[in-house]
Design a protein around this motif. Structure first.
Motif, PDB file in Angstrom:
ATOM      1  N   MET A   1       0.834  -1.175   0.000  1.00  0.00           N
ATOM      2  CA  MET A   1       0.000   0.000   0.000  1.00  0.00           C
ATOM      3  C   MET A   1       0.882   1.243   0.000  1.00  0.00           C
ATOM      4  O   MET A   1       1.870   1.291   0.720  1.00  0.00           O
ATOM      5  N   LEU A   2       0.526   2.234  -0.797  1.00  0.00           N
ATOM      6  CA  LEU A   2       1.200   3.525  -0.785  1.00  0.00           C
ATOM      7  C   LEU A   2       0.353   4.526  -0.017  1.00  0.00           C
ATOM      8  O   LEU A   2      -0.877   4.503  -0.107  1.00  0.00           O
ATOM      9  N   ILE A   3       1.030   5.379   0.750  1.00  0.00           N
ATOM     10  CA  ILE A   3       0.325   6.472   1.423  1.00  0.00           C
ATOM     11  C   ILE A   3       1.008   7.790   1.068  1.00  0.00           C
ATOM     12  O   ILE A   3       2.194   7.821   0.723  1.00  0.00           O
ATOM     13  N   GLU A   4       0.251   8.871   1.149  1.00  0.00           N
ATOM     14  CA  GLU A   4       0.819  10.204   0.923  1.00  0.00           C
ATOM     15  C   GLU A   4       1.279  10.729   2.268  1.00  0.00           C
ATOM     16  O   GLU A   4       0.521  10.758   3.229  1.00  0.00           O
ATOM     17  N   ARG A   5       2.560  11.131   2.321  1.00  0.00           N
ATOM     18  CA  ARG A   5       3.155  11.542   3.581  1.00  0.00           C
ATOM     19  C   ARG A   5       3.920  12.844   3.405  1.00  0.00           C
ATOM     20  O   ARG A   5       4.529  13.079   2.373  1.00  0.00           O
ATOM     21  N   PHE A   6       3.906  13.670   4.433  1.00  0.00           N
ATOM     22  CA  PHE A   6       4.693  14.903   4.465  1.00  0.00           C
ATOM     23  C   PHE A   6       6.167  14.541   4.269  1.00  0.00           C
ATOM     24  O   PHE A   6       6.692  13.683   4.964  1.00  0.00           O
ATOM     25  N   LYS A   7       6.836  15.178   3.278  1.00  0.00           N
ATOM     26  CA  LYS A   7       8.237  14.869   3.023  1.00  0.00           C
ATOM     27  C   LYS A   7       9.156  16.071   3.128  1.00  0.00           C
ATOM     28  O   LYS A   7      10.339  15.935   3.376  1.00  0.00           O
ATOM     29  N   SER A   8       8.614  17.294   2.924  1.00  0.00           N
ATOM     30  CA  SER A   8       9.451  18.496   2.894  1.00  0.00           C
ATOM     31  C   SER A   8       8.660  19.685   3.415  1.00  0.00           C
ATOM     32  O   SER A   8       7.453  19.777   3.189  1.00  0.00           O
ATOM     33  N   LYS A   9       9.370  20.602   4.090  1.00  0.00           N
ATOM     34  CA  LYS A   9       8.695  21.819   4.543  1.00  0.00           C
ATOM     35  C   LYS A   9       9.680  22.977   4.602  1.00  0.00           C
ATOM     36  O   LYS A   9      10.796  22.831   5.099  1.00  0.00           O
ATOM     37  N   ILE A  10       9.235  24.105   4.077  1.00  0.00           N
ATOM     38  CA  ILE A  10       9.923  25.384   4.290  1.00  0.00           C
ATOM     39  C   ILE A  10       9.017  26.152   5.241  1.00  0.00           C
ATOM     40  O   ILE A  10       7.887  26.507   4.896  1.00  0.00           O
ATOM     41  N   GLY A  91       4.919  13.195  -0.477  1.00  0.00           N
ATOM     42  CA  GLY A  91       5.382  12.136  -1.361  1.00  0.00           C
ATOM     43  C   GLY A  91       4.589  10.864  -1.128  1.00  0.00           C
ATOM     44  O   GLY A  91       4.057  10.640  -0.039  1.00  0.00           O
ATOM     45  N   LEU A  92       4.515  10.047  -2.162  1.00  0.00           N
ATOM     46  CA  LEU A  92       3.891   8.730  -2.032  1.00  0.00           C
ATOM     47  C   LEU A  92       4.975   7.735  -1.654  1.00  0.00           C
ATOM     48  O   LEU A  92       6.044   7.706  -2.261  1.00  0.00           O
ATOM     49  N   MET A  93       4.699   6.958  -0.635  1.00  0.00           N
ATOM     50  CA  MET A  93       5.672   5.956  -0.226  1.00  0.00           C
ATOM     51  C   MET A  93       4.976   4.756   0.372  1.00  0.00           C
ATOM     52  O   MET A  93       3.825   4.831   0.801  1.00  0.00           O
ATOM     53  N   ASP A  94       5.721   3.674   0.384  1.00  0.00           N
ATOM     54  CA  ASP A  94       5.253   2.441   0.989  1.00  0.00           C
ATOM     55  C   ASP A  94       4.952   2.691   2.466  1.00  0.00           C
ATOM     56  O   ASP A  94       5.660   3.441   3.144  1.00  0.00           O
ATOM     57  N   PHE A  95       3.916   2.051   2.966  1.00  0.00           N
ATOM     58  CA  PHE A  95       3.473   2.229   4.345  1.00  0.00           C
ATOM     59  C   PHE A  95       4.599   2.000   5.347  1.00  0.00           C
ATOM     60  O   PHE A  95       4.795   2.792   6.271  1.00  0.00           O
ATOM     61  N   GLU A  96       5.375   0.957   5.163  1.00  0.00           N
ATOM     62  CA  GLU A  96       6.467   0.653   6.100  1.00  0.00           C
ATOM     63  C   GLU A  96       7.576   1.694   6.010  1.00  0.00           C
ATOM     64  O   GLU A  96       8.126   2.115   7.021  1.00  0.00           O
ATOM     65  N   GLU A  97       7.915   2.123   4.794  1.00  0.00           N
ATOM     66  CA  GLU A  97       8.922   3.176   4.618  1.00  0.00           C
ATOM     67  C   GLU A  97       8.461   4.459   5.296  1.00  0.00           C
ATOM     68  O   GLU A  97       9.252   5.166   5.939  1.00  0.00           O
TER      69      GLU A  97
END
Length: 116
Positions: A1-10, A91-97
């Motif tokens: 499963m892929l989830i959308e997760r916060f990856k970067s912030k200014i 970013g979209l990433m694997d749930f475990e990642e």
């Protein structure tokens, strides 16, 4: 499963320009992009701390070292020069990642420049 997760912030940059007569997007100083692990063309969410507006658009690379934060096109109507923004990339990433992923967060100074 892929989830959308916060990856970067200014975090907490100031709007330096608002250009209504442009096609659209946000122009961001290239130094800030590099530090936050963001790239030209990437979709971002912009949160305006002054008025609560949330905008989705894409990035245009701004002049390195300029401190530029410019909302272009229709988004220019939703900010004022001097407003404080938070710019967030996902970013979209694997749930475990996603469980162990460490986002890139940048805290610029009052002139939108990197500190340190």
């Amino acid at each position: 499963m892929l989830i959308e997760r916060f990856k970067s912030k200014i975090h907490r940059v100031k709007v330096t320009e608002a250009n209504l007569n442009y096609i659209g997007s946000i122009t961001i100083d290239e130094d800030l992009l590099d530090a936050a692990n963001l790239i030209e063309g990437e979709k971002v969410q912009i949160v305006n701390n002054n008025n609560g507006e949330r905008i989705e658009t894409y990035i245009i690379k701004g002049e390195r070292g300029s401190g530029v934060i410019c909302l272009n096109g229709a988004a220019a109507r939703r900010v004022q020069v001097g407003d404080v923004l938070i710019i967030i990339g996902y970013g979209l990433m694997d749930f475990e990642e996603a469980k162990t992923f460490v986002p890139s967060v940048v805290f610029p100074d009052e002139n939108n420049r990197l500190v340190g």
